[in-house]
Design an enzyme around this catalytic site. Sequence first.
Site, PDB file in Angstrom:
ATOM      1  N   GLY A  63       0.775  -1.238   0.000  1.00  0.00           N
ATOM      2  CA  GLY A  63       0.000   0.000   0.000  1.00  0.00           C
ATOM      3  C   GLY A  63       0.804   1.284   0.000  1.00  0.00           C
ATOM      4  O   GLY A  63       0.231   2.371   0.018  1.00  0.00           O
ATOM      5  N   GLN A  64       2.138   1.180  -0.002  1.00  0.00           N
ATOM      6  CA  GLN A  64       2.920   2.416  -0.012  1.00  0.00           C
ATOM      7  C   GLN A  64       2.660   3.196  -1.293  1.00  0.00           C
ATOM      8  O   GLN A  64       2.337   2.618  -2.322  1.00  0.00           O
ATOM      9  CB  GLN A  64       4.407   2.106   0.079  1.00  0.00           C
ATOM     10  CG  GLN A  64       4.809   1.427   1.363  1.00  0.00           C
ATOM     11  CD  GLN A  64       6.224   0.917   1.235  1.00  0.00           C
ATOM     12  OE1 GLN A  64       7.161   1.688   1.401  1.00  0.00           O
ATOM     13  NE2 GLN A  64       6.378  -0.344   0.920  1.00  0.00           N
ATOM     14  N   LYS A  65       2.857   4.487  -1.203  1.00  0.00           N
ATOM     15  CA  LYS A  65       2.528   5.361  -2.329  1.00  0.00           C
ATOM     16  C   LYS A  65       3.159   4.873  -3.636  1.00  0.00           C
ATOM     17  O   LYS A  65       2.527   4.848  -4.679  1.00  0.00           O
ATOM     18  CB  LYS A  65       2.994   6.784  -2.023  1.00  0.00           C
ATOM     19  CG  LYS A  65       2.029   7.807  -2.574  1.00  0.00           C
ATOM     20  CD  LYS A  65       2.467   9.234  -2.261  1.00  0.00           C
ATOM     21  CE  LYS A  65       1.338  10.169  -2.661  1.00  0.00           C
ATOM     22  NZ  LYS A  65       0.587  10.668  -1.524  1.00  0.00           N
ATOM     23  N   SER A  66       4.418   4.447  -3.549  1.00  0.00           N
ATOM     24  CA  SER A  66       5.125   4.006  -4.756  1.00  0.00           C
ATOM     25  C   SER A  66       4.530   2.732  -5.347  1.00  0.00           C
ATOM     26  O   SER A  66       4.744   2.411  -6.510  1.00  0.00           O
ATOM     27  CB  SER A  66       6.596   3.765  -4.422  1.00  0.00           C
ATOM     28  OG  SER A  66       6.689   2.783  -3.413  1.00  0.00           O
ATOM     29  N   MET A  67       3.778   1.981  -4.523  1.00  0.00           N
ATOM     30  CA  MET A  67       3.202   0.710  -4.961  1.00  0.00           C
ATOM     31  C   MET A  67       1.823   0.877  -5.594  1.00  0.00           C
ATOM     32  O   MET A  67       1.360   0.012  -6.310  1.00  0.00           O
ATOM     33  CB  MET A  67       2.988  -0.214  -3.750  1.00  0.00           C
ATOM     34  CG  MET A  67       4.229  -0.597  -3.041  1.00  0.00           C
ATOM     35  SD  MET A  67       5.080  -1.780  -4.069  1.00  0.00           S
ATOM     36  CE  MET A  67       6.618  -1.796  -3.247  1.00  0.00           C
TER      37      MET A  67
END
Length: 173
Positions: A63-67
């Site tokens: 769920g990280q922004k980059s993902m």
Amino acid sequence: MGLAHSSNSPQVIVMGLDSAGKSTLLARLLTGQVMETSPTIGFNVGTLDLDKKTSLTVWDVGGQKSMRPNWKFYLDDCKALVFVVDSSDPTRMPEAQKALKKVLGDEKLRRIPLMVLANKKDLPNSMTIREVSRQLDLNSYSDRLWEIQACSALKGLGLQQAFMSVSKLIKKS
């Protein structure tokens, strides 16, 4: 980007912002244990047997922004979306609302039911499901089957019920 689907049980995708508790929730569901988790790079997947006749293949996607741009690669064959929010962190609700709206805008999810899990309800300052649903603007999804339930991945509260409901939503849709 094709993903191998090993089982014929319906595919359920678990999404949400980083630190919402998705991996803890999946580990808890599949093993009954609380696991130490680190931020998910890519995905975790497992088959959840709800009863003798019912199982779901559950994907927990980082769920990280980059993902988040990768979320769309997991939507093929998705039969239900489970969106997990940290109900103890009101400051991230606007970000969660945007992320949810974006993913639900994908053509592949057009008629797919949504289950929102307000996680971390064991924490004293957690928001009620009414507050969470207002913050996520769930009433705007009038053309979609959706439900919201509170749970605690850490304590194992409400998880089995939530995924039984997901299974029912899939059958209804």
